[in-house]
Design a protein around this motif. Structure first.
Motif, PDB file in Angstrom:
ATOM      1  N   GLU A  17     -14.233  23.344  25.982  1.00 24.76           N
ATOM      2  CA  GLU A  17     -13.718  24.497  25.246  1.00 24.76           C
ATOM      3  C   GLU A  17     -12.526  24.031  24.403  1.00 24.76           C
ATOM      4  N   PHE A  18     -12.562  24.357  23.129  1.00 26.11           N
ATOM      5  CA  PHE A  18     -11.504  23.919  22.229  1.00 26.11           C
ATOM      6  C   PHE A  18     -11.218  25.029  21.218  1.00 26.11           C
ATOM      7  N   SER A  19     -10.093  24.899  20.522  1.00 30.98           N
ATOM      8  CA  SER A  19      -9.719  25.956  19.575  1.00 30.98           C
ATOM      9  C   SER A  19      -9.058  25.363  18.333  1.00 30.98           C
ATOM     10  N   PHE A  20      -9.147  26.138  17.244  1.00 30.43           N
ATOM     11  CA  PHE A  20      -8.476  25.814  15.991  1.00 30.43           C
ATOM     12  C   PHE A  20      -7.499  26.935  15.658  1.00 30.43           C
ATOM     13  N   GLU A  21      -6.322  26.565  15.211  1.00 29.04           N
ATOM     14  CA  GLU A  21      -5.321  27.545  14.824  1.00 29.04           C
ATOM     15  C   GLU A  21      -5.719  28.226  13.513  1.00 29.04           C
ATOM     16  N   ALA A  22      -5.134  29.400  13.277  1.00 28.97           N
ATOM     17  CA  ALA A  22      -5.461  30.185  12.092  1.00 28.97           C
ATOM     18  C   ALA A  22      -5.201  29.419  10.808  1.00 28.97           C
ATOM     19  N   ASP A  23      -4.084  28.634  10.784  1.00 24.24           N
ATOM     20  CA  ASP A  23      -3.774  27.912   9.552  1.00 24.24           C
ATOM     21  C   ASP A  23      -4.775  26.781   9.292  1.00 24.24           C
ATOM     22  N   GLU A  24      -5.332  26.190  10.352  1.00 23.88           N
ATOM     23  CA  GLU A  24      -6.372  25.161  10.186  1.00 23.88           C
ATOM     24  C   GLU A  24      -7.626  25.787   9.575  1.00 23.88           C
ATOM     25  N   ILE A  25      -8.003  26.967  10.095  1.00 27.69           N
ATOM     26  CA  ILE A  25      -9.173  27.664   9.581  1.00 27.69           C
ATOM     27  C   ILE A  25      -8.956  28.046   8.119  1.00 27.69           C
TER      28      ILE A  25
END
Length: 449
Positions: A17-25
């Motif tokens: 499970e991993f995530s990307f921050e809003a600014d990366e998106i």
């Protein structure tokens, strides 16, 4: 990107499970917009000039999200599949868990099984070690004699069994010529048994120029049903007789066919080479039986993707071998009533065994603390270059150093297992199996090639 959680289940399926921050998106969505905006047709705007907000209003706020996510996954793929701490053995499948201020995703893929321990010392096997017999030596020398035989034309006597007769023939059954019963200038080795029983014996005794009838009866099980069991007459004309004169087994023969000066030395060399072949056969049997024993000791759950990959490798190897003989692989399989799917099914047990053996040897290399020196690596590259007739630098460019090291470790581990094995050699052939091996299995393991 942030790795939030990583786990491996009992089937060796890893979940990350991993995530990307809003600014990366947002940064990636902007790149996607700039790359793809010319593809959107917006009334009142020239292609590529429509503002991003207008495109997102017409096509949805997340119109560029998929491209952005794919870009981020590709950029971080290696980190994702390395998160479980074991080598991935399949491609990862991705799924979106949630998307609010950050994008949370899940990746699933299979990893290499972990062998906790393996008993590999003292494996007991029995292997055949055949002595070299006089019959084998004689047979080998006889083959060489036949390859060096002289063909002598016979004019002063009738044909005899063992001669080769040059004949024309026409076959008749019930007074009518039958299909396939006529030929001219056919070379028939008398005594070869290649013609109907009784035919060759009736040619013997005739001289060059003779024309005569040969009376025979087709066998009851003859392949042409319309002729099976029927009497037939062949009208034959004998054009010539030849005889193969084999060289004598003497020193002159040894000088002609070898680098030795005497027949005794040549015979000893033939014996030595047969013995070397026997030793190689024995080594192969030992290796195969040790591999079988190791595979049986591997109890880990093997992901199907690992076996699938090994099957594809076996198919590629077989295709390459067959192609070298100028035959299309699918055509070759059709000779045995097989297709590619059936072939893959046949080699799958071998593929599973190979995967298990590799896992076992990797564990053993770790237990034995096997290390590979730079000298060993250079020597291996030199051997590979010589094998394929290429420069060493070219071999290094084609085969990564890590792969060479891995293969050398596996080889050293296999040697360690063999050295610790209890091997009993016997000169007695094993009892024949109750059922002969099928032709399909011969094709699968390469014997039919």
């Amino acid at each position: 990107m942030t790795i939030r959680k990583s786990e491996i289940n009992e089937k060796n399926l890893a979940t990350v499970e991993f995530s990307f921050e809003a600014d990366e998106i947002e940064a990636e969505k902007l790149k996607a917009y700039r790359k793809n905006c010319s593809k959107f047709r917006i009334p009142g705007f020239r292609p590529g000039k429509a503002p991003r907000s207008i495109i997102e209003k017409m096509y949805g706020h997340d119109v560029f999200l998929e491209d952005a996510v794919n870009s981020l996954i590709n950029a971080n793929y290696e980190e994702i599949i390395k998160a479980p701490g074991r080598d991935a053995v399949s491609r990862a499948d991705f799924d979106m868990s949630s998307y609010d201020n950050e994008l949370v995703m899940k990746a699933e893929f299979y990893v290499k099984p972990e062998i906790e321990s393996i008993e590999y010392k003292g494996i007991e096997i029995t292997a055949l070690k055949r002595p070299v017999s006089d019959e084998e030596i004689d047979s080998e020398i006889e083959s060489v004699r036949k390859r060096n035989a002289r063909e002598i034309e016979i004019t002063d006597r009738p044909a005899a069994m063992g001669d080769t007769a040059l004949i024309d023939y026409e076959g008749y059954a019930d007074g009518e010529k039958f299909e396939g019963g006529t030929d001219t200038n056919y070379k028939l080795k008398l005594g070869s048994g290649s013609f109907i029983p009784g035919f060759e014996e009736q040619v013997a005794g005739h001289s060059v120029g003779d024309e005569f009838d040969v009376n025979v009866t087709f066998p009851e099980e003859y392949h042409a049903k319309e002729l099976a069991g029927k009497p037939a007459v062949f009208k034959v004309k004998l054009h010539g007789i030849t005889f193969e004169e084999l060289p004598e087994c003497d020193d002159n023969f040894a000088l002609d066919v070898s680098e030795f000066n005497t027949f005794a030395e040549y015979r000893e060399d033939v014996s030595k080479k047969i013995g070397e072949r026997h030793d190689k056969d024995t080594d192969r049997e030992v290796t195969d039986k040790i591999d079988t024993a190791l595979a049986e000791r591997v109890t880990a759950e093997i992901p199907a993707s690992m076996i699938d990959s090994e099957v594809e490798g076996l198919v590629r190897d077989a295709e390459s071998r067959i192609r070298m003989n100028g035959i299309d692989f699918k055509t070759y399989l059709s000779y045995f009533g097989m297709d590619l799917d059936k072939y893959k099914e046949n080699v799958r047990p071998d593929a599973e065994k190979a995967v298990k053996v590799r896992l076992a040897l990797e564990k053993i290399a770790s237990i034995e603390n096997i290390e590979i020196t730079d000298e060993q690596i250079e020597d291996e590259y030199s051997k590979i270059a010589a094998q394929y007739s290429v420069e060493v630098d070219f071999a290094k460019g084609q085969l990564p150093k890590e792969e060479v090291i891995s293969n050398l470790k596996l080889r050293a581990a296999a040697d360690a297992v063999k050295a610790a094995a209890v091997i009993t050699y016997t000169d007695k052939e094993p009892e024949p199996a109750s059922e002969p091996a099928s032709e399909e299995n011969d094709v699968a393991d390469g014997k039919a090639e």
